[in-house]
Design a protein around this motif. Sequence first.
Motif, PDB file in Angstrom:
ATOM      1  N   THR A  29       0.833  -1.200   0.000  1.00 11.77           N
ATOM      2  CA  THR A  29       0.000   0.000   0.000  1.00 11.77           C
ATOM      3  C   THR A  29       0.874   1.259   0.000  1.00 11.77           C
ATOM      4  N   ALA A  30       2.033   1.188   0.651  1.00 13.62           N
ATOM      5  CA  ALA A  30       2.956   2.339   0.658  1.00 13.62           C
ATOM      6  C   ALA A  30       3.425   2.648  -0.760  1.00 13.62           C
ATOM      7  N   ILE A  31       3.758   1.592  -1.511  1.00 12.51           N
ATOM      8  CA  ILE A  31       4.228   1.789  -2.888  1.00 12.51           C
ATOM      9  C   ILE A  31       3.100   2.369  -3.753  1.00 12.51           C
ATOM     10  N   ILE A  32       1.887   1.838  -3.571  1.00  9.19           N
ATOM     11  CA  ILE A  32       0.735   2.349  -4.325  1.00  9.19           C
ATOM     12  C   ILE A  32       0.547   3.845  -4.036  1.00  9.19           C
ATOM     13  N   LEU A  33       0.608   4.214  -2.747  1.00  8.08           N
ATOM     14  CA  LEU A  33       0.408   5.609  -2.356  1.00  8.08           C
ATOM     15  C   LEU A  33       1.525   6.509  -2.877  1.00  8.08           C
ATOM     16  N   ALA A  34       2.756   6.001  -2.852  1.00  8.45           N
ATOM     17  CA  ALA A  34       3.884   6.797  -3.354  1.00  8.45           C
ATOM     18  C   ALA A  34       3.714   7.065  -4.848  1.00  8.45           C
ATOM     19  N   ILE A  35       3.331   6.025  -5.586  1.00  6.65           N
ATOM     20  CA  ILE A  35       3.139   6.187  -7.030  1.00  6.65           C
ATOM     21  C   ILE A  35       1.991   7.167  -7.304  1.00  6.65           C
ATOM     22  N   TYR A  36       0.872   6.998  -6.578  1.00 13.34           N
ATOM     23  CA  TYR A  36      -0.274   7.885  -6.805  1.00 13.34           C
ATOM     24  C   TYR A  36       0.075   9.335  -6.441  1.00 13.34           C
ATOM     25  N   THR A  37       0.873   9.516  -5.387  1.00 18.69           N
ATOM     26  CA  THR A  37       1.314  10.861  -5.000  1.00 18.69           C
ATOM     27  C   THR A  37       2.081  11.517  -6.144  1.00 18.69           C
ATOM     28  N   LEU A  38       3.008  10.763  -6.737  1.00 17.09           N
ATOM     29  CA  LEU A  38       3.820  11.307  -7.833  1.00 17.09           C
ATOM     30  C   LEU A  38       2.946  11.593  -9.054  1.00 17.09           C
ATOM     31  N   VAL A  39       1.975  10.705  -9.333  1.00 17.99           N
ATOM     32  CA  VAL A  39       1.057  10.916 -10.461  1.00 17.99           C
ATOM     33  C   VAL A  39       0.279  12.223 -10.266  1.00 17.99           C
ATOM     34  N   LEU A  40      -0.261  12.418  -9.045  1.00 18.05           N
ATOM     35  CA  LEU A  40      -1.012  13.647  -8.751  1.00 18.05           C
ATOM     36  C   LEU A  40      -0.119  14.883  -8.863  1.00 18.05           C
ATOM     37  N   LEU A  41       1.105  14.751  -8.348  1.00 23.21           N
ATOM     38  CA  LEU A  41       2.046  15.877  -8.361  1.00 23.21           C
ATOM     39  C   LEU A  41       2.367  16.291  -9.796  1.00 23.21           C
ATOM     40  N   VAL A  42       2.622  15.285 -10.644  1.00 19.29           N
ATOM     41  CA  VAL A  42       2.888  15.575 -12.052  1.00 19.29           C
ATOM     42  C   VAL A  42       1.655  16.216 -12.686  1.00 19.29           C
ATOM     43  N   GLY A  43       0.483  15.693 -12.347  1.00 18.13           N
ATOM     44  CA  GLY A  43      -0.778  16.248 -12.862  1.00 18.13           C
ATOM     45  C   GLY A  43      -0.946  17.713 -12.494  1.00 18.13           C
ATOM     46  N   ILE A  44      -0.621  18.038 -11.229  1.00 13.12           N
ATOM     47  CA  ILE A  44      -0.765  19.426 -10.758  1.00 13.12           C
ATOM     48  C   ILE A  44       0.269  20.334 -11.429  1.00 13.12           C
ATOM     49  N   LEU A  45       1.503  19.819 -11.530  1.00 11.65           N
ATOM     50  CA  LEU A  45       2.580  20.644 -12.097  1.00 11.65           C
ATOM     51  C   LEU A  45       2.401  20.894 -13.598  1.00 11.65           C
ATOM     52  N   THR A  46       1.744  19.951 -14.293  1.00 15.21           N
ATOM     53  CA  THR A  46       1.555  20.125 -15.732  1.00 15.21           C
ATOM     54  C   THR A  46       0.243  20.829 -16.056  1.00 15.21           C
ATOM     55  N   MET A  47      -0.522  21.149 -14.989  1.00 13.10           N
ATOM     56  CA  MET A  47      -1.767  21.878 -15.184  1.00 13.10           C
ATOM     57  C   MET A  47      -1.465  23.303 -15.650  1.00 13.10           C
ATOM     58  N   SER A  48      -2.316  23.828 -16.518  1.00 11.70           N
ATOM     59  CA  SER A  48      -2.117  25.223 -16.914  1.00 11.70           C
ATOM     60  C   SER A  48      -2.824  26.129 -15.902  1.00 11.70           C
ATOM     61  N   GLY A  49      -2.099  26.442 -14.813  1.00 15.34           N
ATOM     62  CA  GLY A  49      -2.690  27.237 -13.734  1.00 15.34           C
ATOM     63  C   GLY A  49      -3.530  26.355 -12.833  1.00 15.34           C
ATOM     64  N   PHE A  50      -3.569  26.681 -11.539  1.00 17.63           N
ATOM     65  CA  PHE A  50      -4.326  25.863 -10.588  1.00 17.63           C
ATOM     66  C   PHE A  50      -5.782  26.306 -10.586  1.00 17.63           C
ATOM     67  N   THR A  51      -6.589  25.694 -11.479  1.00 21.14           N
ATOM     68  CA  THR A  51      -7.997  26.074 -11.615  1.00 21.14           C
ATOM     69  C   THR A  51      -8.916  24.959 -11.137  1.00 21.14           C
ATOM     70  N   TYR A  52     -10.188  25.317 -10.922  1.00 21.27           N
ATOM     71  CA  TYR A  52     -11.170  24.323 -10.484  1.00 21.27           C
ATOM     72  C   TYR A  52     -11.314  23.216 -11.517  1.00 21.27           C
ATOM     73  N   ALA A  53     -11.421  23.595 -12.791  1.00 22.75           N
ATOM     74  CA  ALA A  53     -11.607  22.611 -13.865  1.00 22.75           C
ATOM     75  C   ALA A  53     -10.444  21.616 -13.920  1.00 22.75           C
ATOM     76  N   GLY A  54      -9.220  22.151 -13.823  1.00 24.52           N
ATOM     77  CA  GLY A  54      -8.034  21.293 -13.858  1.00 24.52           C
ATOM     78  C   GLY A  54      -7.960  20.381 -12.649  1.00 24.52           C
ATOM     79  N   TRP A  55      -8.268  20.960 -11.477  1.00 22.78           N
ATOM     80  CA  TRP A  55      -8.256  20.224 -10.208  1.00 22.78           C
ATOM     81  C   TRP A  55      -9.258  19.077 -10.247  1.00 22.78           C
ATOM     82  N   LYS A  56     -10.483  19.398 -10.717  1.00 19.60           N
ATOM     83  CA  LYS A  56     -11.543  18.381 -10.759  1.00 19.60           C
ATOM     84  C   LYS A  56     -11.198  17.278 -11.758  1.00 19.60           C
ATOM     85  N   ASN A  57     -10.595  17.686 -12.859  1.00 20.21           N
ATOM     86  CA  ASN A  57     -10.240  16.731 -13.908  1.00 20.21           C
ATOM     87  C   ASN A  57      -9.250  15.668 -13.421  1.00 20.21           C
ATOM     88  N   LEU A  58      -8.382  16.061 -12.464  1.00 15.18           N
ATOM     89  CA  LEU A  58      -7.405  15.102 -11.922  1.00 15.18           C
ATOM     90  C   LEU A  58      -8.091  13.869 -11.327  1.00 15.18           C
TER      91      LEU A  58
END
Lengths: 127, 136
Positions: A29-58
């Motif tokens: 479960t630790a490995i799953i959470l670490a991978i998901y954390t990195l996936v979310l982080l990449v998703g946030i960093l590649t978002m064009s601005g921190f918007t509601y639409a982008g946030w919800k889309n994640l």
Amino acid sequence: MAAIEKIGTKRLVVGAHYGTGEYIIQRVTAIILAIYTLVLLVGILTMSGFTYAGWKNLFTFTTFDIPVGQVLASLAMLSLAWHAWIGIRDIWMDYVKPVGIRLFLLVLTILWLAGSVVYFVHTLWRN
Amino acid sequence: MSDTAQKPRPQFRNINVTDLMHYRLPMAGKVSILHRISGAALFLCLPLLIALFAMSFSSEAGFASMSKVTGHPLMKLILLGLIWGYLHHFCAGIRYLVLDLHIGVDKESAAKSASAVMGASLALTLVFGLKLFGVW
């Protein structure tokens, strides 16, 4: 090596197994959470601005009509709850010796985590 | 067990809570207890974090009010603590996964990796903290 000979007479059998299952689950479960954390982080960093639409889309993006975002987030939440259960259970087992208080805290932990899972999953799938 | 008899080492058994202050832990010990404390803190704050997520996830207006709630200085302080907690738990957790593979278990490597975990989590907290407080 004299100590090895004593296994069998000194070893205390305390249950059906020695926690190997929990050990493995905590790490998986630790490995799953670490991978998901990195996936979310990449998703946030590649978002064009921190918007509601982008946030919800994640958390709601779909692939071929499959709600991948919601499924991944739900799986991560289940992993988190299972991971936290093992960790918090260990804390109570280490520090709380009276059986009654320990049982009470274990039950409280289960309710706390189960409630969190229900709350999160409900929020995620509501709309 | 046989070689410990020749060179008696100081023993600390059943230390009192009041002894904790001057009981010096090695770096790996500090990482370990902070791993536990950060995990417990994240567990306790889980409903709060889900509540913030629910607010931000509900609607455009909810997203805006979440930004307002997390804009409060006290909330920012709590979040900074939780950000550190998550980062420390993450970095220390990866160290434990590596140790589980029997990599870097000797005293010197373990001490080094413990310091690296402490440094990495604090540095990352600084980065996220600056972002949180809008400095960067």
